[in-house]
Design a protein around this motif. Structure first.
Motif, PDB file in Angstrom:
ATOM      1  N   ARG A  67     -63.339  11.163   3.673  1.00  0.00           N
ATOM      2  CA  ARG A  67     -62.879  10.694   2.369  1.00  0.00           C
ATOM      3  C   ARG A  67     -62.474  11.885   1.496  1.00  0.00           C
ATOM      4  O   ARG A  67     -61.411  11.896   0.873  1.00  0.00           O
ATOM      5  N   GLN A  70     -59.263  13.296   2.652  1.00  0.00           N
ATOM      6  CA  GLN A  70     -58.164  12.399   2.297  1.00  0.00           C
ATOM      7  C   GLN A  70     -57.774  12.579   0.816  1.00  0.00           C
ATOM      8  O   GLN A  70     -56.600  12.663   0.487  1.00  0.00           O
ATOM      9  N   THR A  71     -58.810  12.695  -0.058  1.00  0.00           N
ATOM     10  CA  THR A  71     -58.536  12.870  -1.491  1.00  0.00           C
ATOM     11  C   THR A  71     -57.836  14.209  -1.722  1.00  0.00           C
ATOM     12  O   THR A  71     -56.841  14.289  -2.459  1.00  0.00           O
ATOM     13  N   GLN A 105     -54.330   5.525   0.539  1.00  0.00           N
ATOM     14  CA  GLN A 105     -55.611   6.004   1.063  1.00  0.00           C
ATOM     15  C   GLN A 105     -56.146   4.974   2.066  1.00  0.00           C
ATOM     16  O   GLN A 105     -56.007   3.772   1.851  1.00  0.00           O
TER      17      GLN A 105
END
Ligand SMILES: Nc1ncnc2c1ncn2[C@@H]1O[C@H](COP(=O)(O)OP(=O)(O)OP(=O)(O)O)[C@@H](O)[C@H]1O
Ligand SMILES: [Mg+2]
Length: 483
Positions: A67, A70-71, A105
């Motif tokens: 996560r 990804q951010t 996302q």
């Protein structure tokens, strides 16, 4: 030196004839061994993967890092796009800025699914490494009764029971290869034991075969069984093998011990098959085989019937909605595919007590094997006594089952029906009844079997051959003649 090999559904044996006398090969202290092999190495099974707390922690960590990555990637992509926009002519910048959006996302569910996959892959690799590193390997295979004991004591690894029962069944290519390998291990065990005890490098054999193999494909099953055994024998180091029908072999063995010529029906009732040969045996003349018959039924069919009628009701057969075939799978211990199907089911949590918990206990390492042993013991004990008590505390504390002679009589009825029908057909075909009926095979120890045979041929003299060695002795004579 050529040996005779009886590769039986339940027991295997080997013998040679030296100076006119049969000499059996020893397996430990015995003249036969249970056709069972245990490979201590646990071949990793991806289906046994379970998310333990520790692995759950690894999944969470992977999700968190995916996560964050990804951010980070998303904000870097937006920043890069903004830099591109900054290089555009002023009047175009506003419109271009409006078009910038953060990349899509992936959802937490998707990230978690990928994380579980990665953790599972890593877990499996580790299992493979551990299996390879463990001192136990395929070369440490254990055979016979010891195989069962080792498997129950270790609680892991692979126990293969009665592989002969599988030879004539439709097999996926990888399962066929496994069965060839297992049969090769057993034949090699026999070859090496014989070579050592006879002081010669044994490389040829006469192998027994039933008149009809247990088969799901009719005659093609028999062809497949012979092909598998031939391949396995080559893998086991035999340069040459030939096959002889098991009851014909038993007739040769009986011939050697009969002083006077007479017409005999040889009846071999084993674990997997019942085989018959009519022959003129005894005296100085050569034995003369007049015909052979067989059905793919034997002691294991009585076991299955007793298991379903007496033992499986303890697990909810007939009292729950658990499909009937689940109980057959649990009871069919020689069928690795069915055993796996049974052991992998997770629906028994929904079955009410006491049946659900008992089924779950039955799925645990080795318990179907323990139960099948208990069923076979009940059948054997009830050949000599009127009652049997099986302690089933590995299923549930203090659980026990009493079985009486009447339960066995009921369970044996279908098998005795097939046996009597076969004997009736043979009787019709041969016309004049035989002077003697020579009985061999483990099931010939059962009084109800002997009585059924005598009822079909009331005028014949019943000769009780050695139930375990009748076939292998004859195979040894056949090997001596062919050598
Ligand atoms: N006392 C007994 N009473 C009843 N059945 C018995 C007894 N002793 C052995 N058996 C049964 O005999 C069968 C084994 O017989 P045997 O050793 O002749 O079979 P096998 O040669 O391995 O099998 P097959 O010839 O069919 O391939 C098993 O089902 C076993 O339970
Ligand atoms: Mg046999």
């Amino acid at each position: 030196m050529k040996i005779g090999i009886d590769f039986g559904t339940s027991y295997s044996a080997a013998a040679v004839v030296i100076d006119g006398a049969v000499r059996t090969v020893r397996f430990g202290d015995e003249q036969q061994f249970r056709t069972t092999v245990y490979f201590p190495e646990a071949v990793p099974d991806a289906n046994q993967f379970e998310l333990t707390d520790a692995l759950e922690g690894e999944v969470d960590a992977l999700v968190r890092s995916a996560r964050a990555q990804q951010t980070r990637a998303a904000s870097e992509a937006v920043a890069a796009r903004r830099e591109q926009v900054a290089r555009l002519p002023v009047d175009q910048r506003e419109a271009a800025l409006a078009l910038i959006s953060a990349p899509v996302q992936r959802s937490d569910t998707d990230l978690r699914r990928d994380a579980i996959r990665a953790v599972r892959r890593h877990w499996l690799e580790q299992q493979v490494r551990e299996a390879r590193a463990s001192a136990a390997s395929l070369q440490n295979a254990v055979y016979g009764e010891e195989a069962v004991e080792a498997y129950l004591a270790e609680g892991f690894g692979n126990l293969v029971q009665s592989p002969k029962s599988m030879l004539g069944y439709q097999l996926a290519p990888n399962v066929r290869q496994t069965i060839v390998g297992i049969a090769a291990y057993i034949l090699e065990h026999i070859r090496l034991s014989a070579s050592q005890q006879l002081g010669a490098n044994v490389r040829s054999a006469v192998l027994g075969r039933p008149v009809q193999f247990r088969s799901s494909m009719g005659a093609a099953g028999g062809d497949q069984a012979l092909a598998i055994l031939t391949e396995a024998a080559a893998g086991a180091g035999f340069d040459e093998v030939s096959f002889l029908e098991e009851p014909v072999a038993a007739a040769l063995g009986y011939h050697a011990q009969s002083a006077h010529r007479h017409r005999t029906l040889v009846v071999d009732i084993g674990g997997g098959t019942t085989d018959i040969t009519l022959a003129e045996v005894g005296g100085a003349e050569e034995p003369l085989v007049l015909g052979s018959w067989g059905i793919a039924r034997g002691g294991v069919d009585v076991d299955l019937s007793l298991s379903l009628s007496r033992f499986m009701p303890l697990f909810g057969r007939g009292a729950t909605r658990v499909p009937a075939h689940h109980f057959v799978e649990a009871a069919t211990v020689h069928d690795v595919v069915r055993q796996r199907d049974f052991q992998r089911r997770d629906s028994y949590r929904e079955v009410a007590a006491p049946f659900g918990p008992r089924l779950i206990a039955l799925q645990q390492g080795g318990n179907t094997t323990r139960l099948s042993r208990a069923v076979e013991s009940a059948k054997i004990v009830l050949s000599a006594r009127d009652d049997h008590r099986a302690e089933l505390d590995y299923i549930e504390p203090a659980l026990a089952l009493a079985t009486g002679a009447q339960h066995l009589a009921q369970a044996a009825e279908p098998f005795l029906g097939f046996l009597s029908e076969l004997l009736r057909e043979v009787g019709e075909e041969i016309g004049e009844p035989p002077a003697a009926v020579f009985l061999t095979g483990g099931m010939s120890r059962a009084p109800y079997v002997r009585e059924a045979v005598q009822r079909c041929f009331p005028s014949a003299r019943l000769v009780a051959g050695d139930p375990s060695l009748g076939v292998v002795s004859g195979l040894a004579f056949a090997a001596a003649r062919a050598a």
